[in-house]
Structure formats: structure tokens, C-alpha cells
Design a protein around this motif. Structure first.
Motif, short mmCIF file in Angstrom:
data_model
loop_
_atom_site.label_atom_id
_atom_site.label_comp_id
_atom_site.label_asym_id
_atom_site.label_seq_id
_atom_site.Cartn_x
_atom_site.Cartn_y
_atom_site.Cartn_z
N SER A 119 8.43 -4.16 -7.32
CA SER A 119 7.52 -3.25 -8.01
C SER A 119 7.69 -3.44 -9.51
O SER A 119 8.82 -3.53 -10.00
N ILE A 139 4.78 3.51 -6.90
CA ILE A 139 3.33 3.75 -6.95
C ILE A 139 2.65 2.42 -6.72
O ILE A 139 2.81 1.48 -7.50
N ALA A 140 1.91 2.32 -5.64
CA ALA A 140 1.29 1.05 -5.27
C ALA A 140 0.26 0.61 -6.28
O ALA A 140 0.19 -0.58 -6.65
N GLU A 141 -0.56 1.57 -6.74
CA GLU A 141 -1.65 1.22 -7.66
C GLU A 141 -2.05 2.46 -8.42
O GLU A 141 -2.06 3.57 -7.88
N ASP A 142 -2.36 2.27 -9.71
CA ASP A 142 -2.85 3.38 -10.52
C ASP A 142 -3.86 2.83 -11.53
O ASP A 142 -4.35 1.70 -11.37
N THR A 184 3.20 4.28 -1.27
CA THR A 184 3.46 5.09 -2.46
C THR A 184 4.41 6.22 -2.11
O THR A 184 4.25 6.88 -1.08
N ASP A 185 5.40 6.40 -2.96
CA ASP A 185 6.34 7.52 -2.81
C ASP A 185 6.75 7.93 -4.22
O ASP A 185 7.65 7.36 -4.83
N THR A 186 6.06 8.92 -4.76
CA THR A 186 6.26 9.29 -6.15
C THR A 186 7.67 9.82 -6.40
O THR A 186 8.19 9.69 -7.52
N SER A 244 2.82 -3.09 -6.74
CA SER A 244 3.72 -3.51 -5.66
C SER A 244 3.34 -4.88 -5.14
O SER A 244 2.15 -5.20 -4.98
N SER A 286 0.82 -1.22 0.00
CA SER A 286 0.00 0.00 0.00
C SER A 286 0.85 1.27 0.00
O SER A 286 0.31 2.38 0.05
#
Length: 506
Positions: free
Chosen positions: A372, A342-345, A335-337, A351, A333
Motif C-alpha cells: 500500500s 484505503i484501497a482507493e480515494d 479497505t480497513d480505515t 493498494s 479492493s
């Protein structure tokens, strides 16, 4: 039309030798001799036979099967292109049927324990030619100076992207549903006459075990869910991995990330990989050790390893399950852009984790590799995939086995790298048809420092391969600094051990 009487007699002599071999190595009961011979003869429409008295002293099937192939072709019983299929069918006839294999496996397990049972099954799988041991022994393999194991698998096809890998494992016609379903046992359509499996109970579910015919390491096999469901990793995965190492403490078992580009090539069927070899990551030291409130006898180690991995250590199964699942949920879960994570888009979930378990005097050691499969314009194959400059060496997905430090490289490299070595030895430039190897060639040239000695060049090439593989693993690290992994864990409530207390209760 069959061959001459002399050619047929030569074929019968080989069949008698195979039957003799099966007495010694495949538990063939002599009371079944006539039956199995007749089954073999029926494959070729033969209705005559006179005993030859031939026996075998072979300890492995390879020479016998070569002789069988030559005799069958010489007697016009089959074409050379079909002989491997017939040889596998003959060995399947000479092998115990699946139920008898399972009964013998269970008998040894009850009497001597799981490891003896697995050893027996592996040796049987070699003896009946399902495991191609002679082929595997020809694969180049060495320990690199970077602490990795590098192999070149001469029998494994190269799948340069996830789509090709999936296509290579696709099944036409829908039966069996996939290439690892239990229905493959004895299936003619994939030449699996010699495949034998044994049942496993893991996490209260029915699974089964089979060895890989072209394994990447010693006693390489897969545990497969009897139910045909997609690959996934959840809390129960950790339980099943621990159940396995309880039964077979000399083996490890792990699970590929259940996503394309970072996992296995068969994602449609839940399965794990393992076997009888401790891989480099299992022996990696700890960069930092952390504790978890409420779990005084457990430790979490940030591994001093190329990619991003942590190891949960405890003798208590419940500790392992709870802590490992907390880490799993935290990572999938996260996310660190700024880091490109990105966990999910809109394209889906990116991930996942690859867990792998061994059992040691410290207890259960559950390693968790953060993965990832996010892509970008710069890295369309994957931001945390091998970067393009390394594609000539390895473009395939970096799965569980490579992530643990055993690299399986494509067979084409034997010839390609040999040409590069020859060019350096003779002082030639990079061969025009190997232009994509410019990086490797330049670095190899620098390593040999002007030496033209073939031995020096070959050893330097091995060092170069190990270095490339290490850099590929660096590419797959989602946190490029170990302190980032420590901070990630601290953010989710883990505490760095004070000096002198790391691992004292484990």
C-alpha cells in the motif's frame, strides 16, 4: 593532434590484445579481424597501423580496458572524461551483433536447455563488459542475523523519493521511449553499445530479457514487454511468471507493485525482475497453511516473514493462476480505515501486489506481497514505507527485491558508517555532521557494551544494519500480526488446514 609514434604504437598493442581477447571470449571470427580493427581506428580518425603481434591471456576485460583507457589518453586520442564511452563502443564493435547473440542463445537453449542458455548469455555479458562484475564484487554484502541479505551498492545512484527516481530514469528527446526499451540496444546516447537482449515468449506475448549492468544479486536481469505499455499486474502476470520459470527453473521472476512509492523506478514500461539467486523470502517458513475449496492439491501459506506475504503452492498452473488472482482481487479492493488501509480515494489507487515465482519440488511457488502506498500527515512518504527514523539508512522505495529480503543500501553509507564505527572505537561522541544517525549510534553503542575492539564494533554495526532493515520491512507490513492475514484470507473463503494435513497433497 595524435600523440607520439611510441604512444600510438602502445595504443595499437592494446587494440591487438583486445582483438585477441575477443577471439577467446566474444566469439569473434578471425576473418573479421581487419574489419573490427578498422572500425576501432575509425573512431579516432586513425589511418595507419602496423601489426604488433600482441595477444591476450586475460579472462576478464577489466585490465585490458584500463590499459586501453591509459593508452588512448596518452596518445591524445580522447580526453579522460570520454574514455569510458569509447571503451564501451570498442567492446560493442568486438561483440557479436544482436542477431548472432540471439541465434547462439537459441542454439544452446535447444541443445542444452534454458538454464545453460542463460548462463552463457550472462557470461558473455560479463565478458563484453556490459555486466560490471568487477564493480559488483566490490560491493559490501553480508547475511544479517535477522535472516536478511544486506548490500551496499557503490555504483547505484540514490533516489530518495519516487519523483527523483522517475527523473533519474527519464529520457530526453523521446528516443528510446524509456531506459529499458529494446531500442537501447547499441544506443550511443546512453552508452549501451554492449547491451544484448534475447527474446522471450511469455503468456503468448513477445518479451525480451537483458541483464542488469549493476545487478543487486547473482545474474540479476529484467524481462521487458516488447510493447511499451505501463507496468501493471493482472491475471496474466501469474501466467507469464510461470512461463518464465518453466523455461528457466533455476531463476526466480517477480513483478514490482505498479504504483509509485512501493514499486520500481520505471513504471512507464511493463517489466519484471529476476535472476539466479534464491532470496530470503523464498526460504521463509509458513506461519499458517490454508486450503481452497475446489483445489485439493493447492495450499496457501501465510509466510512467517516481516512484511505481509502469502505463498500459493501447487503443481497445477491453473490452480496457481486462479487462486493467486482471487487473492489479488481481494487485496486491491480491501479497505480497513482502522488499520489505515484505503484501497482507493480521491488521490487514486493505493493498494497493489508484488508477485514473485520460483519452481521447486513442491511445484510452482507464487508468493504475493501485499503493498500500500497510502500516505498520512504523520507519514507523508508512506504509512507503509520506511519510517523517518530509518531514513539515514534507507529512504528510497522498498521495491520487490528489498521486500524479498535483499536490501540495497546507498554507497554513501560506507563512509558514514565507517565514521560512526571510528567514533565508537575511540570513545568519541556522535560526529556533528552525522546527527541524523543518532538512533543508529545509540543502538551501536549499546550493542558493543563498552568494547573498543574494531572487529567487535564492525560486527555490531552489521547486526545493527540488519536490525534496521528488518524494522523497515516491518514498517511495510499492511497487517502487523500474522493472524490478521489469516483472518483476511478466511474472510474470502480460505480455510485453515487442520493439524497434520498442511501441505500433504502439495
Amino acid at each position: 593532434m595524435t600523440g607520439t609514434p611510441e604512444a600510438l604504437n602502445a595504443f595499437y598493442r592494446v587494440v591487438d590484445r583486445l582483438v585477441s581477447y575477443a577471439h577467446a571470449h566474444l566469439l569473434l571470427d578471425q576473418r573479421n579481424d581487419d574489419y573490427v580493427r578498422n572500425q576501432i581506428f575509425a573512431l579516432f580518425g586513425l589511418d595507419s597501423y602496423s601489426p604488433t603481434g600482441e595477444t591476450s591471456t586475460d579472462e576478464a576485460p577489466d585490465r585490458l580496458l584500463d590499459d586501453f583507457a591509459q593508452a588512448a589518453v596518452a596518445a591524445n586520442l580522447c580526453d579522460e572524461s570520454d574514455v569510458a564511452h569509447y571503451a564501451d563502443q570498442v567492446m560493442g564493435i568486438l561483440s557479436l551483433p544482436p542477431a548472432a547473440i540471439q541465434d547462439e542463445f537459441q542454439r544452446i537453449l535447444d541443445r542444452s536447455g534454458g538454464q545453460h542458455a542463460m548462463t552463457w548469455l550472462y557470461q558473455y555479458s560479463v565478458a563484453n563488459s556490459y555486466v560490471k562484475r568487477a564493480v559488483l564484487d566490490k560491493n559490501p554484502r553480508f547475511d544479517s542475523s535477522d535472516g536478511l541479505i544486506v548490500t551496499i551498492n557503490l555504483a547505484k545512484p540514490e533516489f530518495k523519493n519516487a519523483k527523483n527516481a522517475a527523473a533519474g530514469n527519464a529520457v530526453a528527446g523521446g528516443y528510446p521511449l524509456c531506459t529499458i526499451c529494446r531500442a537501447n540496444e547499441g544506443f550511443a546516447g546512453r552508452t549501451k553499445f554492449t547491451l544484448r537482449t534475447v527474446p522471450l515468449l511469455m503468456g503468448g506475448q513477445q518479451w525480451f530479457w537483458q541483464y542488469s549492468p549493476y545487478g543487486y544479486f547473482n545474474e540479476h536481469g529484467i524481462a521487458v514487454n516488447t510493447e511499451h505499455i505501463p507496468m501493471h499486474v493482472d491475471r496474466g502476470t501469474f501466467t507469464r511468471l510461470m512461463d518464465f520459470v518453466d523455461m528457466f527453473p533455476n531463476y526466480f521472476l517477480g513483478c514490482n507493485a505498479a504504483l509509485t512509492k512501493i514499486g520500481g523506478s520505471v513504471l512507464v514500461h511493463d517489466h519484471y525482475q529476476g535472476g539466479g539467486e534464491i532470496l530470503p523470502m523464498h526460504k521463509a517458513g509458513a506461519y499458517a497453511t490454508l486450503t481452497v475449496e475446489g483445489f485439493p492439491h493447492a495450499r496457501v501459506e501465510v509466510l512467517d516473514w516481516f512484511n505481509t506475504a502469502v505463498r500459493v503452492v501447487s503443481k497445477n498452473r491453473e490452480d496457481i493462476e486462479e487462486i493467486a488472482d482471487r487473492i489479488r482481487q481481494a487485496w486491491v479492493s480491501f479497505t480497513d480505515t482502522q488499520r489505515g488501509i484505503i484501497a482507493e480515494d480521491a488521490q487514486g489507487i493505493h493498494s497493489a501486489i508484488s508477485p514473485t515465482c520460483i519452481k521447486t519440488p513442491r511445484g510452482y511457488e507464487m508468493s504475493i506481497i501485499f503493498r500500500s502506498n497510502i500516505t498520512s500527515d504523520e507519514f507523508p512518504e508512506g504509512v507503509f514505507h520506511a519510517h523517518p527514523e530509518f531514513f539515514p539508512i534507507k529512504q528510497e522505495s522498498i521495491g520487490l527485491i528489498e521486500a524479498q529480503g535483499l536490501f540495497v543500501l546507498p554507497g554513501r553509507l560506507v563512509d558514514q558508517l565507517g565514521q560512526l564505527e571510528e567514533a565508537v572505537v575511540h570513545g568519541h561522541g556522535l560526529p556533528e555532521d552525522l546527527a541524523e544517525f543518532q538512533l543508529v549510534f545509540d543502538e551501536l553503542t549499546a550493542r558493543v557494551d563498552g568494547s573498543k575492539d574494531p572487529g567487535v564494533v564492525h560486527r555490531s554495526m552489521r547486526d545493527e544494519l540488519g536490525s534496521v532493515c528488518a524494522r523497515i520491512l516491518d514498517n511495510t507490513a499492511v497487517f502487523k500480526d500474522k493472524e490478521e492475514t489469516v483472518e483476511f484470507l478466511r474472510h474470502y473463503g480460505f480455510h485453515v488446514c487442520k493439524s497434520g494435513e498442511s501441505g500433504s497433497d502439495v
